[in-house]
Design a protein around this motif. Structure first.
Motif, mmCIF file in Angstrom:
data_model
loop_
_atom_site.group_PDB
_atom_site.id
_atom_site.type_symbol
_atom_site.label_atom_id
_atom_site.label_comp_id
_atom_site.label_asym_id
_atom_site.label_seq_id
_atom_site.Cartn_x
_atom_site.Cartn_y
_atom_site.Cartn_z
ATOM 1 N N ARG A 186 32.454 33.837 34.962
ATOM 2 C CA ARG A 186 31.487 34.914 34.846
ATOM 3 C C ARG A 186 31.243 35.488 36.240
ATOM 4 O O ARG A 186 30.976 34.734 37.173
ATOM 5 N N PHE A 187 31.359 36.787 36.386
ATOM 6 C CA PHE A 187 31.157 37.384 37.702
ATOM 7 C C PHE A 187 30.054 38.438 37.650
ATOM 8 O O PHE A 187 29.941 39.163 36.661
ATOM 9 N N ALA A 188 29.267 38.516 38.681
ATOM 10 C CA ALA A 188 28.340 39.638 38.846
ATOM 11 C C ALA A 188 28.974 40.635 39.810
ATOM 12 O O ALA A 188 29.453 40.260 40.877
ATOM 13 N N ILE A 189 28.997 41.897 39.361
ATOM 14 C CA ILE A 189 29.685 42.943 40.124
ATOM 15 C C ILE A 189 28.693 44.069 40.432
ATOM 16 O O ILE A 189 27.906 44.450 39.576
ATOM 17 N N ARG A 190 28.792 44.583 41.644
ATOM 18 C CA ARG A 190 27.964 45.740 41.997
ATOM 19 C C ARG A 190 28.718 47.017 41.633
ATOM 20 O O ARG A 190 29.831 47.246 42.102
ATOM 21 N N ARG A 233 36.604 49.632 35.915
ATOM 22 C CA ARG A 233 37.035 49.248 37.257
ATOM 23 C C ARG A 233 36.568 47.843 37.633
ATOM 24 O O ARG A 233 37.150 47.195 38.491
ATOM 25 N N HIS A 234 35.486 47.386 36.956
ATOM 26 C CA HIS A 234 34.962 46.057 37.309
ATOM 27 C C HIS A 234 35.919 44.970 36.839
ATOM 28 O O HIS A 234 36.170 43.992 37.545
ATOM 29 N N VAL A 235 36.433 45.178 35.616
ATOM 30 C CA VAL A 235 37.429 44.238 35.089
ATOM 31 C C VAL A 235 38.717 44.337 35.911
ATOM 32 O O VAL A 235 39.301 43.324 36.306
ATOM 33 N N ASP A 236 39.115 45.572 36.196
ATOM 34 C CA ASP A 236 40.331 45.758 37.003
ATOM 35 C C ASP A 236 40.216 45.019 38.331
ATOM 36 O O ASP A 236 41.158 44.366 38.781
ATOM 37 N N ALA A 237 39.047 45.131 38.952
ATOM 38 C CA ALA A 237 38.856 44.497 40.267
ATOM 39 C C ALA A 237 39.037 42.988 40.157
ATOM 40 O O ALA A 237 39.708 42.371 40.991
ATOM 41 N N MET A 238 38.470 42.397 39.095
ATOM 42 C CA MET A 238 38.580 40.945 38.961
ATOM 43 C C MET A 238 40.017 40.526 38.654
ATOM 44 O O MET A 238 40.497 39.506 39.130
ATOM 45 N N ASN A 241 24.117 49.622 40.285
ATOM 46 C CA ASN A 241 23.795 48.777 39.131
ATOM 47 C C ASN A 241 24.592 47.491 39.196
ATOM 48 O O ASN A 241 25.670 47.446 39.785
ATOM 49 N N ARG A 242 24.071 46.492 38.543
ATOM 50 C CA ARG A 242 24.751 45.211 38.551
ATOM 51 C C ARG A 242 25.319 44.946 37.161
ATOM 52 O O ARG A 242 24.604 45.071 36.167
ATOM 53 N N TYR A 243 26.579 44.632 37.090
ATOM 54 C CA TYR A 243 27.223 44.360 35.808
ATOM 55 C C TYR A 243 27.760 42.939 35.795
ATOM 56 O O TYR A 243 27.942 42.327 36.834
ATOM 57 N N GLU A 244 28.015 42.480 34.586
ATOM 58 C CA GLU A 244 28.553 41.137 34.463
ATOM 59 C C GLU A 244 29.908 41.196 33.766
ATOM 60 O O GLU A 244 30.042 41.824 32.720
#
Ligand SMILES: [Zn+2]
Length: 305
Positions: free
Chosen positions: A219-223, A257-262, A228-231
């Motif tokens: 589980r990651f918290a992403i800015r 992009r948050h999933v892509d980044a991870m 905003n903060r997403y999980e």
């Protein structure tokens, strides 16, 4: 500024189990110094898979100094310098976890990932693993020896300097879509001692271990770009692994992009401090069956990179 490449080998799946470190310093666009050291990890538990990779056995490190003693020699250079590593989230994670495991302060570190650099400058369908890039560039080295791997990493960065016409390694972010990542100062992990060395803290350590039993959960918290903060959470679905994001796109089951980044191991906007999970995710992706690659409903599934 000191520029140096670093590579760690670990004894087992724990990030704080470094058993070898290699370093290579760059000056005037060439490698000017190379060092490698064996490290006695906090517990002498070596996973067969790790031994297969690096060939280091418990007996090899039993008499070696532990992480703080080994790293003391290099820490000033690492702290003030620009660190290079191939798949840097892994090596930086080991560096931080190793310090935190001994209750030492974790300073801020700045790094460039040569895997990201290689993907931009030397892309190839065969992939950009250290061995593959080095082979394509004619860099001769003994893969999975920490000192050799650090040397190869440094040479890849230097080859990218040559290829892009950048002034030097520190100048690569000016010519590539690339940022120097600075991880904030820690501590980011609870102090951990191996069983039998817990002393009076034994009960607390036991409770801490119990608390980690949900460790399989990733589980990651992403800015987000607007602050905003997403999980982003990893889920097992019938069709395979799936990364779910709480942002608007993610809730509408579109890739974001948050999933892509991870998936890319890009920790630039990572708010949570579970760097080790970035590496775990990378391994899961690398081992995902090829049949899980494409899906009709545009859900971003974990797929082989
Ligand atoms: Zn998202």
């Amino acid at each position: 500024m000191t520029i140096l490449a670093i590579d760690f080998e670990t004894a087992n799946e724990r990030r704080d189990s470094a058993c070898a470190v290699g370093l290579a310093w760059i000056e005037g666009n060439r490698v000017v110094r190379r060092e490698s050291r064996l490290i006695r990890p906090p517990e002498l538990r070596f996973a067969p898979g790790n031994i297969r990779v690096h060939g280091i056995l418990p007996a090899d490190v039993r008499g070696e100094p532990e992480f703080p003693a080994v790293m003391a020699e290099f820490l000033a250079d690492l702290e003030g310098g620009l660190i290079l590593a191939h798949n840097a989230p892994f090596d930086l994670g080991v560096l931080r976890a190793g310090l935190a495991a001994y209750g030492l302060p974790v300073p801020a570190f700045s790094y460039l990932c040569t895997l990201q650099i290689a993907r931009q400058v030397f892309p190839d369908p065969a992939g950009c693993g250290l061995g593959k890039v080095a082979a394509r560039l004619g860099i001769r080295f003994e893969h999975h020896d920490a000192g050799e791997d650090a040397y190869a990493c440094a040479e890849i960065a230097l080859a990218a300097v040559q290829e892009t016409g950048a002034e030097d390694v520190a100048g690569l972010p000016r010519v590539l879509p690339l940022r120097v990542t600075t991880l904030p100062a820690g501590p980011d992990l609870p102090r951990w001692r191996p069983p039998g060395r817990e002393g009076l803290g034994g009960r607390a350590a036991f409770v801490a271990r119990r608390g980690r039993q949900a460790e399989d959960e990733i589980r990651f918290a992403i800015r987000g770009s607007t602050g905003n903060r997403y999980e982003v959470a990893l889920e097992e679905r019938p069709f395979g692994l799936y990364l779910r994001c709480t942002c608007m796109a993610g809730r509408n089951r579109r890739r974001c992009r948050h999933v892509d980044a991870m998936v890319d191991g890009d920790v630039t906007d990572l708010v949570s401090t579970n760097l080790a999970d970035v590496e775990r995710l990378r391994r899961l992706i690398a081992s995902a069956p090829a049949g899980h690659r494409v899906e009709p409903e545009r859900v971003r599934r974990v797929q082989a990179a």
